[in-house]
Motif scaffolding. Structure first.
Motif, PDB file in Angstrom:
ATOM      1  N   GLY A 147       0.808  -1.215   0.000  1.00  0.00           N
ATOM      2  CA  GLY A 147       0.000   0.000   0.000  1.00  0.00           C
ATOM      3  C   GLY A 147       0.837   1.259   0.000  1.00  0.00           C
TER       4      GLY A 147
ATOM      5  N   GLY B   8      -0.262   4.444   0.384  1.00  0.00           N
ATOM      6  CA  GLY B   8      -0.912   5.616   0.963  1.00  0.00           C
ATOM      7  C   GLY B   8       0.141   6.330   1.790  1.00  0.00           C
ATOM      8  N   ILE B   9      -0.287   7.290   2.611  1.00  0.00           N
ATOM      9  CA  ILE B   9       0.728   8.054   3.361  1.00  0.00           C
ATOM     10  C   ILE B   9       1.446   7.172   4.379  1.00  0.00           C
ATOM     11  CG2 ILE B   9      -0.853   8.972   5.160  1.00  0.00           C
ATOM     12  CD1 ILE B   9       0.821  11.652   4.830  1.00  0.00           C
TER      13      ILE B   9
ATOM     14  N   LYS C 141      -1.676  -1.533  -5.419  1.00  0.00           N
ATOM     15  CA  LYS C 141      -2.572  -2.120  -6.430  1.00  0.00           C
ATOM     16  C   LYS C 141      -3.058  -1.096  -7.452  1.00  0.00           C
ATOM     17  CE  LYS C 141      -6.815  -1.725  -3.690  1.00  0.00           C
ATOM     18  NZ  LYS C 141      -7.317  -0.499  -4.270  1.00  0.00           N
ATOM     19  N   GLY C 142      -3.086   0.193  -7.066  1.00  0.00           N
ATOM     20  CA  GLY C 142      -3.545   1.237  -7.986  1.00  0.00           C
ATOM     21  C   GLY C 142      -2.419   2.217  -8.238  1.00  0.00           C
TER      22      GLY C 142
ATOM     23  N   GLY D 277      -3.761   6.887  -4.280  1.00  0.00           N
ATOM     24  CA  GLY D 277      -5.011   6.901  -5.052  1.00  0.00           C
ATOM     25  C   GLY D 277      -6.244   6.886  -4.159  1.00  0.00           C
TER      26      GLY D 277
ATOM     27  N   PHE E 110      -6.502  18.343   7.161  1.00  0.00           N
ATOM     28  CA  PHE E 110      -6.282  18.874   8.508  1.00  0.00           C
ATOM     29  C   PHE E 110      -5.110  18.112   9.145  1.00  0.00           C
ATOM     30  CE2 PHE E 110     -10.649  20.697  10.001  1.00  0.00           C
ATOM     31  CZ  PHE E 110     -10.869  21.270   8.762  1.00  0.00           C
TER      32      PHE E 110
ATOM     33  N   ALA F 207      -0.902  -5.469  -7.213  1.00  0.00           N
ATOM     34  CA  ALA F 207      -1.621  -5.897  -5.999  1.00  0.00           C
ATOM     35  C   ALA F 207      -0.895  -7.055  -5.325  1.00  0.00           C
ATOM     36  CB  ALA F 207      -3.033  -6.334  -6.375  1.00  0.00           C
TER      37      ALA F 207
ATOM     38  N   TRP G  83      -8.363  -1.819   2.827  1.00  0.00           N
ATOM     39  CA  TRP G  83      -8.313  -3.231   2.429  1.00  0.00           C
ATOM     40  C   TRP G  83      -7.605  -4.100   3.453  1.00  0.00           C
ATOM     41  CZ3 TRP G  83     -10.924  -4.586  -1.942  1.00  0.00           C
ATOM     42  CH2 TRP G  83     -11.294  -3.542  -2.789  1.00  0.00           C
TER      43      TRP G  83
ATOM     44  N   TYR H 111     -13.305   6.234   1.043  1.00  0.00           N
ATOM     45  CA  TYR H 111     -13.689   5.309   2.114  1.00  0.00           C
ATOM     46  C   TYR H 111     -12.672   5.393   3.250  1.00  0.00           C
ATOM     47  CZ  TYR H 111     -17.215   3.067  -0.786  1.00  0.00           C
ATOM     48  OH  TYR H 111     -18.317   2.824  -1.544  1.00  0.00           O
TER      49      TYR H 111
ATOM     50  N   PHE I  46      -6.550   3.938  10.478  1.00  0.00           N
ATOM     51  CA  PHE I  46      -6.355   5.299  10.984  1.00  0.00           C
ATOM     52  C   PHE I  46      -7.658   6.066  11.215  1.00  0.00           C
ATOM     53  CE2 PHE I  46      -2.215   4.039   9.433  1.00  0.00           C
ATOM     54  CZ  PHE I  46      -1.457   4.350  10.553  1.00  0.00           C
TER      55      PHE I  46
ATOM     56  N   HIS J 248      -8.291   9.929  10.570  1.00  0.00           N
ATOM     57  CA  HIS J 248      -7.377  11.012  10.952  1.00  0.00           C
ATOM     58  C   HIS J 248      -5.909  10.590  10.816  1.00  0.00           C
ATOM     59  CE1 HIS J 248      -8.912   8.982  14.642  1.00  0.00           C
ATOM     60  NE2 HIS J 248      -7.631   8.833  14.851  1.00  0.00           N
TER      61      HIS J 248
HETATM   62  C1  LIG Z   1     -13.023  12.197   3.236  1.00  0.00           C
HETATM   63  C2  LIG Z   1     -11.853  12.004   4.145  1.00  0.00           C
HETATM   64  C3  LIG Z   1     -11.417  13.044   4.966  1.00  0.00           C
HETATM   65  C4  LIG Z   1     -10.316  12.864   5.815  1.00  0.00           C
HETATM   66  N1  LIG Z   1      -9.799  13.938   6.470  1.00  0.00           N
HETATM   67  C5  LIG Z   1      -8.652  13.815   7.195  1.00  0.00           C
HETATM   68  C6  LIG Z   1      -8.017  14.954   7.765  1.00  0.00           C
HETATM   69  O1  LIG Z   1      -8.431  16.085   7.582  1.00  0.00           O
HETATM   70  N2  LIG Z   1      -6.904  14.746   8.518  1.00  0.00           N
HETATM   71  C7  LIG Z   1      -6.375  13.507   8.730  1.00  0.00           C
HETATM   72  O2  LIG Z   1      -5.392  13.396   9.469  1.00  0.00           O
HETATM   73  N3  LIG Z   1      -6.925  12.418   8.130  1.00  0.00           N
HETATM   74  C8  LIG Z   1      -8.034  12.543   7.363  1.00  0.00           C
HETATM   75  N4  LIG Z   1      -8.584  11.468   6.743  1.00  0.00           N
HETATM   76  C9  LIG Z   1      -7.994  10.142   6.961  1.00  0.00           C
HETATM   77  C10 LIG Z   1      -6.724   9.929   6.175  1.00  0.00           C
HETATM   78  O3  LIG Z   1      -6.916  10.261   4.829  1.00  0.00           O
HETATM   79  C11 LIG Z   1      -6.362   8.437   6.289  1.00  0.00           C
HETATM   80  O4  LIG Z   1      -6.372   8.038   7.644  1.00  0.00           O
HETATM   81  C12 LIG Z   1      -4.975   8.163   5.728  1.00  0.00           C
HETATM   82  O5  LIG Z   1      -4.842   8.709   4.432  1.00  0.00           O
HETATM   83  C13 LIG Z   1      -4.774   6.642   5.673  1.00  0.00           C
HETATM   84  O6  LIG Z   1      -3.586   6.384   5.001  1.00  0.00           O
HETATM   85  P1  LIG Z   1      -3.207   4.875   4.664  1.00  0.00           P
HETATM   86  O7  LIG Z   1      -1.873   4.950   4.037  1.00  0.00           O
HETATM   87  O8  LIG Z   1      -3.407   4.053   5.876  1.00  0.00           O
HETATM   88  O9  LIG Z   1      -4.344   4.386   3.656  1.00  0.00           O
HETATM   89  P2  LIG Z   1      -4.654   4.710   2.116  1.00  0.00           P
HETATM   90  O10 LIG Z   1      -4.322   6.103   1.762  1.00  0.00           O
HETATM   91  O11 LIG Z   1      -6.055   4.290   1.903  1.00  0.00           O
HETATM   92  O12 LIG Z   1      -3.657   3.778   1.347  1.00  0.00           O
HETATM   93  C14 LIG Z   1      -3.757   2.382   1.311  1.00  0.00           C
HETATM   94  C15 LIG Z   1      -3.261   1.926  -0.043  1.00  0.00           C
HETATM   95  O13 LIG Z   1      -3.122   0.508  -0.036  1.00  0.00           O
HETATM   96  C16 LIG Z   1      -3.422   0.037  -1.338  1.00  0.00           C
HETATM   97  N5  LIG Z   1      -3.703  -1.405  -1.222  1.00  0.00           N
HETATM   98  C17 LIG Z   1      -4.690  -1.991  -0.507  1.00  0.00           C
HETATM   99  N6  LIG Z   1      -4.614  -3.330  -0.592  1.00  0.00           N
HETATM  100  C18 LIG Z   1      -3.550  -3.598  -1.377  1.00  0.00           C
HETATM  101  C19 LIG Z   1      -2.963  -4.806  -1.836  1.00  0.00           C
HETATM  102  N7  LIG Z   1      -3.433  -5.985  -1.467  1.00  0.00           N
HETATM  103  N8  LIG Z   1      -1.882  -4.727  -2.647  1.00  0.00           N
HETATM  104  C20 LIG Z   1      -1.369  -3.517  -3.011  1.00  0.00           C
HETATM  105  N9  LIG Z   1      -1.902  -2.341  -2.599  1.00  0.00           N
HETATM  106  C21 LIG Z   1      -2.972  -2.380  -1.776  1.00  0.00           C
HETATM  107  C22 LIG Z   1      -4.609   0.872  -1.738  1.00  0.00           C
HETATM  108  O14 LIG Z   1      -4.798   0.883  -3.141  1.00  0.00           O
HETATM  109  C23 LIG Z   1      -4.235   2.233  -1.173  1.00  0.00           C
HETATM  110  O15 LIG Z   1      -3.605   3.067  -2.128  1.00  0.00           O
HETATM  111  C24 LIG Z   1      -9.687  11.601   5.893  1.00  0.00           C
HETATM  112  C25 LIG Z   1     -10.116  10.546   5.069  1.00  0.00           C
HETATM  113  C26 LIG Z   1     -11.170  10.750   4.175  1.00  0.00           C
HETATM  114  C27 LIG Z   1     -11.578   9.639   3.261  1.00  0.00           C
END
Ligand SMILES: Cc1cc2nc3c(=O)[nH]c(=O)nc-3n(C[C@H](O)[C@H](O)[C@H](O)COP(=O)(O)OP(=O)(O)OC[C@H]3O[C@@H](n4cnc5c(N)ncnc54)[C@H](O)[C@@H]3O)c2cc1C
Length: 426
Positions: free
Chosen positions: A11, A13-14, A35-36, A40, A49, A171, A204, A352, A378, A381
């Motif tokens: 993944g 993401g951040i 995966k994307g 994304g 925020f 993926a 996921w 989501y 997370f 937030h």
């Molecule tokens: C509308 C909205 C508003 C928000 N506002 C705030 C805010 O103001 N401040 C704040 O602190 N947080 C906020 N958040 C929350 C914050 O965006 C998330 O907590 C944070 O981005 C999560 O990061 P992540 O890396 O865990 O997940 P994600 O950014 O979801 O990244 C996970 C990645 O894993 C990939 N992945 C999944 N399964 C697989 C697999 N099997 N193989 C390869 N890749 C895979 C996915 O494609 C995805 O890109 C908000 C969220 C939303 C949706």
């Protein structure tokens, strides 16, 4: 692809990208499978925020450390992240809410975090011309905001600059284990051997971990966001007053409300028992829907092969925003900030959010299988927390001990009888 790495991150993401950055900085050979596309999903779709304010006490030390990183992040990554250190403001409308915030303020002060309770006159100075329906507000001056799409992209570039490899459209189908220890991953492009795998799969993660026999209670909640056309600069303080808004340098606003949608899937049923309390408390804000997604995400809950098909047919979760809610949100913005009367919605999107029952993440090195690190859950937030999560994950892997206490974020709490209840104020 048939290769080896010290660490595979699932993944981009951040959370996963920041982990890759700090791991690569510490000399590890890191491969990130996405995966994307990079950021994304949630990490480019959030409000932006970056706040310590209102956090569960367990998260305050992490966010205070994150805040220090954010202040130097543009310099460190040599990138414009649209960082604005203009504080975070939340208004309160009743004496009961005021008392809740005063309590939180006292708790935060014990950690050395300073916040101020503001009266109406101070609110007027902070957000000129506002028509907020409130008694006052709480303000944490050291908080800020940044532009989500730019932050993860900059972290990825910096990680690549230090040797980390990112594979998009790749993926991970399965985490492989040998004798109770992680030994690699199977991706859609082949196997990668590695003794350590970081699960940073966002929404996921629960489905991914189920293939290892691990149960992460996780619920998807859809949040909708709109960006407006530019308006006169009023305030860069990220504000929550029924409507959440932040005004960017170019005068545009990101706007949203607490209202959220839950698209029912098989996971809703499997995870429901852990979320009943939280659903009951928020039932007015959450609307339930049965739609195409409900039917699409069934098979993968029961077989790894079917999960693989779901991961590649949902490269990027890009749900339709709730336009009705966003139109109401804009009307509210016009009412609360009359100077915005001429701004309109320019674009809108949704994402989501991956909620856990206590709204805390899992940041942990699990014991079974060894070598599996979680950085997920997370709960709406995790953007603000991203940089410190990345650093802590790297510390867990490279030093065997994180610099901050992660006890509250242990994966075992979901299964050891711990009472799972949110303690955050927002
Ligand atoms: C509308 C909205 C508003 C928000 N506002 C705030 C805010 O103001 N401040 C704040 O602190 N947080 C906020 N958040 C929350 C914050 O965006 C998330 O907590 C944070 O981005 C999560 O990061 P992540 O890396 O865990 O997940 P994600 O950014 O979801 O990244 C996970 C990645 O894993 C990939 N992945 C999944 N399964 C697989 C697999 N099997 N193989 C390869 N890749 C895979 C996915 O494609 C995805 O890109 C908000 C969220 C939303 C949706």
């Amino acid at each position: 692809m048939d290769r080896t790495a010290d660490v595979v991150v699932i993944g981009a993401g951040i959370a996963g990208t920041a982990a890759a950055y700090y791991l690569a900085k510490g000399g590890a050979k890191v491969v990130v499978c996405e995966k994307g596309e990079i950021a994304g999903e949630q990490s480019s779709r959030n409000w932006g925020f970056v706040r310590q304010q209102g956090r569960d006490p367990a998260e305050i030390p992490l966010m205070m450390e994150a805040n220090k990183i954010w202040r130097g992040l543009e310099r460190e990554l040599n990138a414009d992240l649209e960082w604005l250190a203009a504080g975070n403001l939340v208004t309160f409308a009743t004496e009961e809410e005021r008392a809740g915030w005063e309590n939180w303020q006292k708790t935060a002060a014990q950690y050395g975090l300073s916040s101020r309770i503001l009266g109406r006159t101070e609110l007027e100075a902070m957000v000129p011309g506002n028509a907020f329906d409130c008694l006052g507000g709480i303000f944490t001056e050291s908080d800020g905001q940044a532009e989500p799409a730019k932050v993860t992209a900059a972290l990825a570039r910096a990680a690549e600059g230090r040797g980390a490899e990112f594979f998009s459209q790749c993926a991970v189908y399965e985490v492989e284990t040998t004798g109770g220890a992680v030994s690699g991953v199977i991706t859609e492009r082949g196997a990668i051997r590695a003794p350590v795998v970081v699960c940073a799969a966002g929404a996921w993660s629960s489905r991914m971990l189920r293939t290892l026999g691990l149960r992460l209670p996780q619920m998807w909640v859809k949040g909708s966001v709109a960006r407006t056309t530019p308006g006169p600069i009023i305030s860069h303080t990220a504000t929550w007053t029924g409507v959440a808004f932040r005004q960017r340098r170019d005068g545009t606003f990101n706007i949203a409300t607490r209202s959220a949608d839950h698209d029912l899937t098989i996971d809703s049923l499997l995870n429901m028992p852990a979320f009943l309390g939280s659903f009951a408390r928020n039932k007015r804000a959450i609307k339930l829907h049965l739609n195409r997604l409900s039917l699409e995400l069934i098979a993968g809950s029961f077989s790894t092969a079917a999960l693989g098909r779901e991961l590649t047919s949902h490269r990027i979760l890009d749900p339709a925003p709730n336009h009705r809610v966003l139109r109401r949100t804009l009307a509210e913005l016009h009412r609360l900030l009359p100077a915005t009367a001429a701004v309109e919605i320019d674009r809108s999107w949704a994402g989501y959010i991956d909620m856990t029952p206590d709204m805390l993440p899992a940041i942990d090195a699990v014991s079974q299988p060894s070598g599996l690190i979680m950085a997920t859950g997370f709960s709406g937030h995790g953007f603000g927390m991203g940089p410190i999560v990345g650093r802590l994950v790297a510390e867990l892997i490279q030093r065997g001990k994180p610099s901050l206490d992660l006890g509250a974020f242990r994966f075992g709490r979901f299964h050891d009888g711990t009472k799972l209840k949110p303690h955050s104020v927002v």
